[in-house]
Design an enzyme around this catalytic site. Structure first.
Site, mmCIF file in Angstrom:
data_model
loop_
_atom_site.group_PDB
_atom_site.id
_atom_site.type_symbol
_atom_site.label_atom_id
_atom_site.label_comp_id
_atom_site.label_asym_id
_atom_site.label_seq_id
_atom_site.Cartn_x
_atom_site.Cartn_y
_atom_site.Cartn_z
ATOM 1 N N CYS A 9 5.105 87.003 61.235
ATOM 2 C CA CYS A 9 3.666 87.080 60.978
ATOM 3 C C CYS A 9 2.867 86.666 62.205
ATOM 4 C CB CYS A 9 3.302 86.178 59.802
ATOM 5 S SG CYS A 9 1.684 86.546 59.108
ATOM 6 N N ASP A 128 4.738 78.711 50.661
ATOM 7 C CA ASP A 128 4.426 78.185 51.974
ATOM 8 C C ASP A 128 4.126 76.699 51.861
ATOM 9 O OD1 ASP A 128 2.172 79.510 54.596
ATOM 10 O OD2 ASP A 128 3.867 78.114 54.690
HETATM 11 O O1 LIG Z 1 -0.538 82.563 60.608
HETATM 12 C C1 LIG Z 1 -1.671 82.101 60.455
HETATM 13 O O2 LIG Z 1 -2.388 81.697 61.393
HETATM 14 C C2 LIG Z 1 -2.277 82.030 59.090
HETATM 15 C C3 LIG Z 1 -3.580 81.558 58.938
HETATM 16 C C4 LIG Z 1 -4.135 81.489 57.663
HETATM 17 C C5 LIG Z 1 -3.421 81.908 56.546
HETATM 18 C C6 LIG Z 1 -2.111 82.393 56.680
HETATM 19 C C7 LIG Z 1 -1.530 82.449 57.954
HETATM 20 N N1 LIG Z 1 -0.223 82.893 58.113
HETATM 21 C C8 LIG Z 1 0.485 83.356 56.970
HETATM 22 C C9 LIG Z 1 1.931 83.530 57.094
HETATM 23 O O3 LIG Z 1 2.503 84.332 56.363
HETATM 24 C C10 LIG Z 1 2.726 82.593 57.985
HETATM 25 O O4 LIG Z 1 3.844 83.311 58.479
HETATM 26 C C11 LIG Z 1 3.221 81.448 57.129
HETATM 27 O O5 LIG Z 1 2.109 80.677 56.762
HETATM 28 C C12 LIG Z 1 4.260 80.595 57.851
HETATM 29 O O6 LIG Z 1 3.720 80.112 59.065
HETATM 30 P P1 LIG Z 1 4.653 79.143 59.978
HETATM 31 O O7 LIG Z 1 4.823 77.853 59.194
HETATM 32 O O8 LIG Z 1 3.884 78.976 61.256
HETATM 33 O O9 LIG Z 1 5.968 79.843 60.184
#
Ligand SMILES: O=C(O)c1ccccc1NCC(=O)[C@H](O)[C@H](O)COP(=O)(O)O
Length: 215
Positions: A9, A128
């Site tokens: 993502c 999440d």
């Molecule tokens: O990625 C972002 O900045 C974000 C911001 C606001 C809402 C969702 C967001 N990302 C969503 C996703 O699916 C991410 O991959 C997920 O939250 C996991 O993130 P991470 O812990 O950094 O792998």
């Protein structure tokens, strides 16, 4: 044993999308949420999607966007799936002529299993980490033992995953898919080619092991 799929993502550059595609990613997430450093414009997203080879799904990520905002983006982009990562109700998620999955944050005291049941038409539920005031992309893990035993939909596991912990996550949780953003970045919004390749390789190797073990 079903192969556990992958989503990376917060893709913001064509080169990162191609590296992930060549390394075997199943889906790429494009963030249409202005407060994220990983947010992309429609023009950026068009370039990324146009550059993709076949069989890589594109996921449009929204946080409490209006129906008109989402439809305006869908008029411009052939996004395959929608991901709702804010406070959207089931009604907010439906009616877009696109499948969707709903992201839920593991807020203490929340009955996630019951909440997930509200999203009857969702393709899946993404779980999440919960960080007060932050919708997602936190880079934080949560306690995977807190995942409800019987979730109403296919589970997409997210939150603080990386090449070093994803095999354990797959073994322990056996989700439909794993999702990562921060764990494959050098700086927020810019993916790291080596980290993406190591993450996807770790998933591939664990899938082989899980599949062998199931035979
Ligand atoms: O990625 C972002 O900045 C974000 C911001 C606001 C809402 C969702 C967001 N990302 C969503 C996703 O699916 C991410 O991959 C997920 O939250 C996991 O993130 P991470 O812990 O950094 O792998």
């Amino acid at each position: 044993m079903v192969r556990i799929r992958t989503k990376i993502c917060g893709i913001t550059q064509v080169e990162d999308a191609l590296i992930a595609a060549q390394a075997g990613v199943d889906a790429l997430g494009l963030v249409f949420y202005a407060k994220s450093p990983r947010a992309v414009t429609v023009a950026q997203a068009q370039k990324i999607i146009a550059a993709l080879p076949p069989f890589v799904s594109t996921v449009g990520l929204f946080v409490n966007a209006s129906r008109s905002e989402i439809n305006a983006i869908l008029d411009e982009l052939p996004l395959d799936v929608l991901q709702f990562h804010g406070d959207e109700t089931a009604a907010d998620c439906e009616g877009f002529a696109r499948p969707y999955f709903r992201a839920l944050r593991m807020q203490p005291g929340l009955d996630i299993a019951q909440l997930a049941e509200q999203y009857q038409s969702a393709q899946g539920i993404l779980l999440d980490a919960w960080v007060p005031g932050v919708h997602g992309g936190t880079g934080e893990r949560f306690d995977w033992t807190q995942i409800p035993a019987s979730l109403a939909k296919p589970l997409i596991l997210a939150g603080g995953l990386n090449a070093d912990n994803v095999a354990q996550a797959m073994q322990q949780v056996q989700p439909w898919a794993v999702d990562v953003s921060g764990g494959v970045e050098a700086n927020r919004g810019i993916k790291d080619a080596d980290k993406m390749r190591k993450f996807l390789y770790a998933v591939q190797m664990k899938n082989v092991q899980l599949c062998d073990g199931a035979q």
